[in-house]
Design an enzyme around this catalytic site. Structure first.
Site, mmCIF file in Angstrom:
data_model
loop_
_atom_site.group_PDB
_atom_site.id
_atom_site.type_symbol
_atom_site.label_atom_id
_atom_site.label_comp_id
_atom_site.label_asym_id
_atom_site.label_seq_id
_atom_site.Cartn_x
_atom_site.Cartn_y
_atom_site.Cartn_z
ATOM 1 N N THR A 122 0.857 -1.197 0.000
ATOM 2 C CA THR A 122 0.000 0.000 0.000
ATOM 3 C C THR A 122 0.890 1.243 0.000
ATOM 4 O OG1 THR A 122 -1.651 -1.229 1.273
ATOM 5 C CG2 THR A 122 -1.992 1.129 1.142
ATOM 6 N N ASN A 134 -2.551 -4.723 -2.072
ATOM 7 C CA ASN A 134 -2.670 -5.445 -0.802
ATOM 8 C C ASN A 134 -1.277 -5.851 -0.338
ATOM 9 O OD1 ASN A 134 -3.914 -6.302 1.498
ATOM 10 N ND2 ASN A 134 -4.373 -8.342 0.725
ATOM 11 N N SER A 182 -8.892 -0.783 5.312
ATOM 12 C CA SER A 182 -8.537 0.114 6.423
ATOM 13 C C SER A 182 -7.939 1.421 5.907
ATOM 14 C CB SER A 182 -7.506 -0.564 7.338
ATOM 15 O OG SER A 182 -8.039 -1.706 7.919
ATOM 16 N N GLY A 186 -0.050 0.380 5.682
ATOM 17 C CA GLY A 186 0.175 -0.302 6.962
ATOM 18 C C GLY A 186 -0.884 -1.320 7.320
#
Ligand code: GLY
Length: 595
Positions: free
Chosen positions: A407, A427, A479, A499
């Site tokens: 990411t 990913n 996220s 992260g």
């Protein structure tokens, strides 16, 4: 081991409250950005630099680009110099990173772009998250015993979601670009970098050896990233001719050339050849979505962030709402007291994530309830300032995998105050490692962000629920947290990070470091971070927190684990007619620069 169901008795009151608040407040509605004077006065922000600072941000007056890779930053700066706006520059950076940061920049993945338009004072979210192929099924990542099959969701063709990046970037340009530069002009620098080659140095040289297991498994990837039996060494040149041709085709014929015709067929063939189910029809059907951001406030500042299918904005605001009830500044930056409260505020947010969050087109996400101040007040009631609450029982020593360089996030602001906060991904670092033969396009493994089974964990140790089950055309829960902070109606901060599960808490800490601890942007980005995600019950702490503080945290009951660094929060701040840029020092080769 306890899944979401096992905690249900203890959580009943909280869950009822969320539902009640959902009914009372209804789903999040589109709103204009906050008008000056409509919030309580925000405290003065920290000085953009001071004599006592140990780290200084980059300063500029006519724009700023902060990204994880220097060549891509310079592509964005050149676009600003040519008169492009922040959206034009961000689109060019997005295409450039697909070449210069192949571990995370991409054409074969997806992401989220927050766009703020200064003239209309509007902020929108471009959702170009991957989707599940049409033939996807809820049990496609379960083995014969009904247990999650990690290899299937992370390594082979079934792991690949339908990529969203090309249509997402093109749509952002079409809707929000300045109109002065064509999409072809924004793609041209990326094509040149791919065709002429880039030096294998900095972050690229660091990441390639770590990805050799993934890349080396596929002959089409070895042709590009290998020299003999080894990945390209530091000092070599990475030439990506097929990727250059793909970029030229998109430049000449538009984004549809990626989703229909020869390129789409090659991608579908590669995925199916690797055991996957994606078809050319899935690619043709892919569309980005324009969404209204999720909004909250923190100490008089407005927080505007990414809505579902990312969990990022919802839980960022949920945690900030809880922390607003404490005087963190008095406890002090890096103090055990402040870190303890942050960890305790993180836990219930991740527990909520496991239950409530998913693709909003398939599940009703109680955004308004989760981001409300009354709900945060109920969460605060169960926080003990002296003692860590154990999360539900977890298997001892259950490791949380280190996945920090997958990411990537970049932030762009132009001279007019237009801004982009963009996070996108394959990913895992380099996705499944497979380049679709003849296209130069690395393919993602975003399907692992679905819940293979209620209560099962994904590669980041995140527990998922029914709301995030695999379904045809669904977007997997993310996220990613590209975020804007506004002060008195004016853009103040642009931030975000990679992260995995730690994205939300990384963004949280950049904001708290600035607004509570009054660190300048460079210091706020560099400060050591912590992370707790409810399960596994572990307080992850970066190097750099003092042993005394760690001892105090352990004494409060936190299972502290000092380990890998987390995130790459490449950020921009606007204050007093100046733009401050800070790229994250945790990765080599990052750069913030103005035109
Ligand atoms: N693939 C990581 C995320 O979307 O959160």
């Amino acid at each position: 081991m306890a899944g979401p169901g096992a905690r249900s008795s203890g959580m009943t009151l909280r869950l009822r409250l969320v539902l009640a608040l959902l009914v009372l407040t209804g789903p999040a509605r589109a709103q204009p950005d906050v008008t000056p004077g409509s919030l309580p006065a925000a405290p003065e922000p920290p000085p953009i630099q001071s004599d006592s600072a140990r780290l200084l941000p980059v300063l500029a007056t006519h724009g700023m680009v902060s990204s994880q890779e220097a060549l891509a930053t310079r592509v964005g700066v050149a676009v600003l110099k040519k008169g492009g706006n922040a959206i034009d520059a961000a689109v060019a950076v997005g295409f450039a990173l697909a070449v210069t940061l192949p571990r995370a920049g991409n054409l074969g993945g997806g992401g989220f772009m927050m766009v703020h338009r200064a003239a209309s004072k509007e902020t929108v979210a471009v959702d170009y998250r991957e989707t599940a192929p049409g033939a996807a099924t809820a049990d496609m990542f379960l083995d014969a015993k009904g247990e999650p099959d990690k290899a299937a969701s992370t390594r082979g063709g079934k792991a690949v979601g339908v990529p969203g990046t090309v249509r997402g970037l093109a749509e952002a340009h079409r809707r929000y670009g300045s109109g002065k530069l064509t999409l072809a002009e924004l793609i041209a620098p990326a094509e040149k970098l791919a065709r002429e080659g880039i030096p294998v140095e900095s972050g690229l040289a660091d990441s390639l050896p770590r990805a050799s297991g993934l890349l080396g498994a596929w002959p089409s990837s070895r042709k590009i990233f290998y020299q003999g039996d080894h990945v390209l060494p530091r000092g070599a040149t990475l030439i990506q001719t097929d990727l250059a041709d793909t970029l030229r085709t998109i430049a000449e014929r538009g984004p549809d050339a990626f989703y229909e015709g020869a390129i789409a067929q090659k991608i579908a063939d590669a995925v199916q050849g690797a055991g996957g189910i994606m078809t050319a029809a899935d690619l043709a059907a892919y569309r980005p979505e324009i969404r209204q951001p999720v909004r909250g406030t923190y100490r008089g500042y407005e927080i505007v962030s990414m809505p579902p299918p990312s969990s990022g904005g919802v839980h960022l605001i949920e945690i900030l709402n809880v922390l607003e009830g404490y005087d963190l500044a008095k406890l002090g930056a890096g103090s055990a007291g402040a870190l303890h409260l942050m960890a305790e505020a993180m836990k219930p947010a991740y527990a909520d994530r496991a239950t409530w969050l998913g693709d909003p087109s398939r599940t009703k996400v109680p955004v308004a309830g989760l981001t409300s101040k009354p709900y945060a007040a109920t969460l605060r009631q169960s926080i003990d300032p002296e003692r860590a609450r154990p999360a539900a029982e977890v298997k001892a020593g259950d490791p949380l995998p280190y996945e920090s360089d997958q990411t990537t996030h970049f932030s762009v602001v132009d001279a007019e105050g237009n801004a982009v906060s963009n996070t996108y991904t394959l990913n895992f670092s380099y996705g499944i490692g497979l380049v679709a033969e003849g296209t130069g396009v690395l393919l993602n493994n975003e399907m692992d962000d679905f819940s293979a089974k209620t209560g099962a964990r994904n590669a980041y140790g995140l527990v998922g629920g029914e709301a995030n089950a695999v379904a045809p055309g669904a977007r997997p829960l993310s996220s990613m947290t590209p975020t804007f902070v506004f002060r008195d109606g004016k853009l103040y901060l642009v931030t975000g990070s990679p992260g995995g599960s730690r994205i939300i808490t990384t963004v949280l800490q950049v904001i708290v470091n600035v607004l509570d601890f009054r660190l300048n942007l460079a210091e706020a980005v560099a400060a050591p971070r912590i992370h707790h995600q409810w399960q596994p019950d572990m307080l992850m702490v970066e190097e750099g927190v003092s042993p005394d503080t760690l001892a105090l945290l352990r004494a409060k009951g936190h299972p502290v684990k000092v380990g890998a660094s987390s995130g790459s929060a490449n950020s921009v701040m606007a204050e007093d007619g100046l733009l401050a840029g800070a790229s994250d020092p945790r990765q080599r080769g990052t750069l913030a620069e103005g035109p």
